[in-house]
Each structure stands twice: as C-alpha cells, then as structure tokens.
Design a protein around this motif. Structure first.
Motif, short mmCIF file in Angstrom:
data_model
loop_
_atom_site.label_atom_id
_atom_site.label_comp_id
_atom_site.label_asym_id
_atom_site.label_seq_id
_atom_site.Cartn_x
_atom_site.Cartn_y
_atom_site.Cartn_z
N LEU A 108 -28.95 -63.91 92.71
CA LEU A 108 -30.07 -62.98 92.52
C LEU A 108 -29.59 -61.54 92.53
CD1 LEU A 108 -32.70 -64.73 94.83
CD2 LEU A 108 -32.51 -64.86 92.34
N ASN A 109 -29.87 -60.87 91.42
CA ASN A 109 -29.49 -59.46 91.26
C ASN A 109 -30.64 -58.70 90.63
OD1 ASN A 109 -26.59 -59.74 92.02
ND2 ASN A 109 -26.53 -61.05 90.19
N PRO A 110 -30.63 -57.37 90.70
CA PRO A 110 -31.67 -56.59 90.04
C PRO A 110 -31.77 -56.95 88.55
CG PRO A 110 -30.41 -55.21 91.51
CD PRO A 110 -29.69 -56.53 91.46
N GLY A 111 -33.00 -57.14 88.12
CA GLY A 111 -33.24 -57.48 86.72
C GLY A 111 -33.45 -58.95 86.47
N VAL A 112 -33.03 -59.81 87.39
CA VAL A 112 -33.22 -61.25 87.21
C VAL A 112 -34.69 -61.60 87.50
CG1 VAL A 112 -32.59 -63.54 88.03
CG2 VAL A 112 -30.84 -61.76 87.83
N ARG A 113 -35.30 -62.28 86.56
CA ARG A 113 -36.73 -62.60 86.66
C ARG A 113 -36.88 -64.07 87.09
NH1 ARG A 113 -40.15 -59.09 84.56
NH2 ARG A 113 -41.64 -60.69 83.89
N VAL A 114 -37.52 -64.27 88.23
CA VAL A 114 -37.55 -65.58 88.88
C VAL A 114 -38.96 -66.15 88.95
CG1 VAL A 114 -36.99 -66.84 90.99
CG2 VAL A 114 -35.57 -64.89 90.28
N LEU A 115 -39.08 -67.44 88.60
CA LEU A 115 -40.32 -68.17 88.84
C LEU A 115 -40.12 -69.03 90.07
CD1 LEU A 115 -43.16 -69.13 88.00
CD2 LEU A 115 -42.05 -70.91 86.60
N LEU A 116 -40.93 -68.81 91.09
CA LEU A 116 -40.83 -69.55 92.35
C LEU A 116 -41.73 -70.79 92.32
CD1 LEU A 116 -40.69 -66.70 95.00
CD2 LEU A 116 -39.08 -68.61 94.85
N VAL A 117 -41.17 -71.93 92.71
CA VAL A 117 -41.91 -73.18 92.65
C VAL A 117 -41.84 -73.91 94.00
CG1 VAL A 117 -42.13 -75.42 91.51
CG2 VAL A 117 -41.40 -73.42 90.19
N ASP A 118 -42.98 -74.39 94.45
CA ASP A 118 -43.04 -75.28 95.60
C ASP A 118 -44.04 -76.38 95.28
OD1 ASP A 118 -42.38 -76.33 98.03
OD2 ASP A 118 -43.21 -74.71 99.25
N GLN A 119 -44.01 -77.45 96.05
CA GLN A 119 -44.92 -78.56 95.78
C GLN A 119 -46.36 -78.18 96.12
OE1 GLN A 119 -44.28 -83.00 96.44
NE2 GLN A 119 -45.19 -82.38 98.38
N TRP A 120 -46.56 -77.54 97.26
CA TRP A 120 -47.92 -77.28 97.75
C TRP A 120 -47.90 -76.00 98.56
CZ3 TRP A 120 -51.65 -80.84 96.39
CH2 TRP A 120 -52.94 -80.68 96.94
N ILE A 121 -48.92 -75.19 98.42
CA ILE A 121 -49.03 -73.97 99.23
C ILE A 121 -50.27 -74.10 100.09
CG2 ILE A 121 -49.33 -71.47 99.20
CD1 ILE A 121 -47.80 -71.41 96.55
N GLU A 122 -50.06 -74.27 101.38
CA GLU A 122 -51.17 -74.43 102.31
C GLU A 122 -51.45 -73.11 103.03
OE1 GLU A 122 -52.64 -77.45 105.87
OE2 GLU A 122 -50.91 -77.95 104.63
N THR A 123 -50.63 -72.74 103.99
CA THR A 123 -50.83 -71.46 104.67
C THR A 123 -50.18 -70.31 103.94
OG1 THR A 123 -48.84 -71.73 106.03
CG2 THR A 123 -50.89 -72.66 106.89
N GLY A 124 -49.24 -70.61 103.07
CA GLY A 124 -48.56 -69.57 102.30
C GLY A 124 -47.34 -68.98 102.98
N GLY A 125 -47.06 -69.38 104.21
CA GLY A 125 -45.95 -68.79 104.95
C GLY A 125 -44.60 -69.06 104.32
N THR A 126 -44.37 -70.27 103.87
CA THR A 126 -43.09 -70.61 103.26
C THR A 126 -42.87 -69.87 101.95
OG1 THR A 126 -43.32 -72.83 104.22
CG2 THR A 126 -41.62 -72.52 102.53
N MET A 127 -43.89 -69.85 101.10
CA MET A 127 -43.76 -69.15 99.82
C MET A 127 -43.59 -67.65 100.02
SD MET A 127 -43.48 -69.22 96.59
CE MET A 127 -43.90 -70.91 96.12
N LYS A 128 -44.28 -67.08 100.98
CA LYS A 128 -44.13 -65.65 101.23
C LYS A 128 -42.71 -65.32 101.66
CE LYS A 128 -46.33 -61.75 103.57
NZ LYS A 128 -47.44 -61.31 104.47
N ALA A 176 -34.13 -59.01 92.81
CA ALA A 176 -34.69 -59.74 91.67
C ALA A 176 -36.21 -59.59 91.63
CB ALA A 176 -34.30 -61.22 91.77
N THR A 177 -36.79 -59.99 90.51
CA THR A 177 -38.23 -59.85 90.30
C THR A 177 -38.91 -61.21 90.31
OG1 THR A 177 -37.91 -57.88 88.93
CG2 THR A 177 -40.01 -59.04 88.69
N VAL A 178 -40.00 -61.33 91.06
CA VAL A 178 -40.79 -62.56 91.08
C VAL A 178 -41.77 -62.51 89.91
CG1 VAL A 178 -42.45 -63.97 92.35
CG2 VAL A 178 -40.56 -62.85 93.57
N VAL A 179 -41.51 -63.34 88.89
CA VAL A 179 -42.40 -63.41 87.73
C VAL A 179 -43.73 -64.03 88.13
CG1 VAL A 179 -42.72 -64.42 85.44
CG2 VAL A 179 -40.47 -63.56 86.14
N GLY A 180 -43.66 -65.04 88.97
CA GLY A 180 -44.86 -65.73 89.40
C GLY A 180 -44.55 -66.84 90.37
N VAL A 181 -45.62 -67.50 90.81
CA VAL A 181 -45.56 -68.58 91.79
C VAL A 181 -46.27 -69.78 91.21
CG1 VAL A 181 -46.39 -69.33 94.05
CG2 VAL A 181 -45.44 -67.02 93.76
#
Length: 312
Positions: free
Chosen positions: A231-251, A262-267
C-alpha cells in the motif's frame, strides 16, 4: 400461474410408477426443465406402494417447489412435473391416497433449498436464502453467509451484485479481511482481474507490518495488521469483508489502508447492518452490499424468513 393439481392422473404397474399430467394448453414459459424445478425445492415427502408379487416396491420422492411440483422415482431417474406453485405437499398426498389407497405417505419435514442447485429465475439476491441460521448459540454469529459460497452461481452472482456500484471506479487492488473476507475478496479480485491483499489478524505475517487495534462484533479487543510493501499513496483499494455488523473490523481496515497513504475506493460485504458503525461506513464511504432495501429491516433484526426452511 394456474393450478393443475386437479388434472393429475396416476397409473401403477408392477415394476414402475408412471406419473403423468394432463396440463391443457400450458404456456411454453412454464415448461421448465427438471433441473430448474429441482433447484427451487422447498419441501419434500416420500410416497411408496407395497411390493407387488412380480416387481419391486415402488418409491418416489414428491417435492413442492416454487415454480411447480415433481416426482422423482427411485427406480426410474425420469422427473415428472405434476403441479404448480399453489400445490402443497399435504393436499397432493391426500389426493394420491384417495385415488390409490395402497399408497402410503411419510413426510420428511421442511428442507432447505438444495445448496448446489441453480434456479431458473435468479432475481437479485436470490442466493441470500442459502445462508444458514446459527444453531450453536450466542457465542457465534447469528447466521452463516458462507454457505452460499458452496454454490458456484450464487458466489458469482453475489460478486457481480457487489461490483455494480463500482463499475465506473478505478480499482487497483482488492483487500479482504481475515478470515471470511478472504473468500469473498479473492473472488472479487479474480472477477476484476486485480491483485488481492490479505488484511490479517495480528501475529500471522512474517514481514514488517502496520497494526490497528479494534473491537469486533463480540466485544473482544483485537488487532489487525497489513504488510508495508504494497500500500502506497495513489493505490486505490476496494475493501471486502463477508459481513459488517458493528463495523469495528472494517473501520480498523480502513484506518490501516489510509494510514499507509492508499485510497479506499469503497467497502463491499454481503450485508451491512444499520448499527452505529454500519451507518458510519455508509455515510463516509462508497459501499455495496447484497441486501435489497426491503430486507434491510430483517437483517437489522437478525432474522430471515428463509430460516424457516432449515432443519436444526
């Protein structure tokens, strides 16, 4: 769809059960092949005739399905469509017994949809009914979404639905969160033709890492880590998990990606519950999940109607 149960006729021979239907002017659109009907199986029962003097005991499986009903003879692999969605198991059994008292019937309860079957009508989110309910108590998550991964078409359709909001986004890398996010994330990466980065639970990587503490859905304090050489500046990342319940892990995963420039394109996840953490993600990042809006309240209440189709 019309009901055809009153047009059912039976012919019994010594060695085979011949089940036929008299479906007058049935539209071609309703002439679904047996595999499509089998894929929509909701309920099963068992019918059998006594052993004839010159032949084997005749057995057949009767199945009520979303789009129709069929019999599969245990001594003949042919499938015979006999009815429409309006027909339930009990009325059919009663009808058969009234016509042929020699028939005995044993219902085997309610069965969940065949996990490997592929339905003809694959509406958005059809695969969600494959998810299994928790049968082990409060120490576990309230459902098991991973059951849908066993069905190749379900997994493919799930990934396709998740990617719809990101069609116009540039994605350089897909990052999946330990552990179930690895399966879905790797599938997303393969579909996009992009690389996959594993966001690990602390203590598993043998290289230099960046760590982030968080509290998971069970309330336990944990730590995520990610390697430093991707992960470096400019790298665009899509973050994936199976399930988001409380959101703590994804955050925590978001914080790791952004801390390294890096940049989070989306979740993306099968579902994002409307908890405080889930709402935070929806409000601050582009997101995608597979839950139709009309079913969100069921997800938030942690119960799906499809759970009724499972035998515990």
């Amino acid at each position: 769809m019309q009901a055809y149960e009153n047009q059912l006729t039976w012919r019994i021979s010594a060695s085979a059960l011949d089940i036929s239907t008299l479906m007058r002017e049935r539209p071609a659109a309703e002439q679904r092949p047996p595999n499509d009907l089998r894929s929509q199986c909701l309920t099963q029962g068992h019918l059998s005739t006594p052993k004839a003097a010159d032949g084997p005991t005749i057995s057949s499986t009767i199945t009520t399905v979303t789009g129709g009903c069929y019999f599969r003879s245990l001594c003949d692999t042919k499938v015979f469509v006999v009815s429409s969605a309006s027909v339930k198991l009990k009325p059919i059994v009663q009808q058969v017994k009234s016509s042929h008292p020699s028939f005995s019937a044993q219902t085997s309860g309610v069965f969940q949809m065949d996990v490997l079957a592929i339905p003809a009508d694959r509406h958005k989110g059809w695969y969600l009914s494959l998810m299994a309910p928790n049968t082990k108590g409060p120490k576990f998550a309230w459902l098991d979404p991973s059951r849908l991964y066993c069905n190749s078409q379900a997994l493919a359709d799930c990934v396709k639905d998740l990617l719809i909001p990101f069609h116009n986004n540039t994605i350089d890398l897909v990052a999946g969160i330990d552990a179930m996010g690895f399966i879905l994330g790797a599938s997303v990466a393969t579909t996009l033709g992009k690389g996959f980065l594993a966001v690990r639970k602390a203590g598993h990587l043998c290289v230099a890492t960046q760590t982030q503490n968080y509290t998971d859905y069970t309330g336990r304090n944990k730590t995520l880590e990610v390697r430093l050489d991707v992960l470096n500046p400019g790298v665009r990342v899509l973050l994936v998990d199976q399930w988001i319940e409380t959101g703590g892990t994804m955050k925590a995963a978001i914080q790791l990606v952004e801390r390294l420039g890096a940049t989070v394109v989306g979740v993306a996840a099968v579902a994002i519950e409307n908890t405080e953490g889930g709402k935070w993600i929806k409000e601050n990042y582009k997101y995608s999940h597979c839950i139709p809006e009309e079913f969100q309240s069921l997800i938030d209440r942690k119960y799906l109607e499809s759970f009724k189709n499972f035998n515990n």
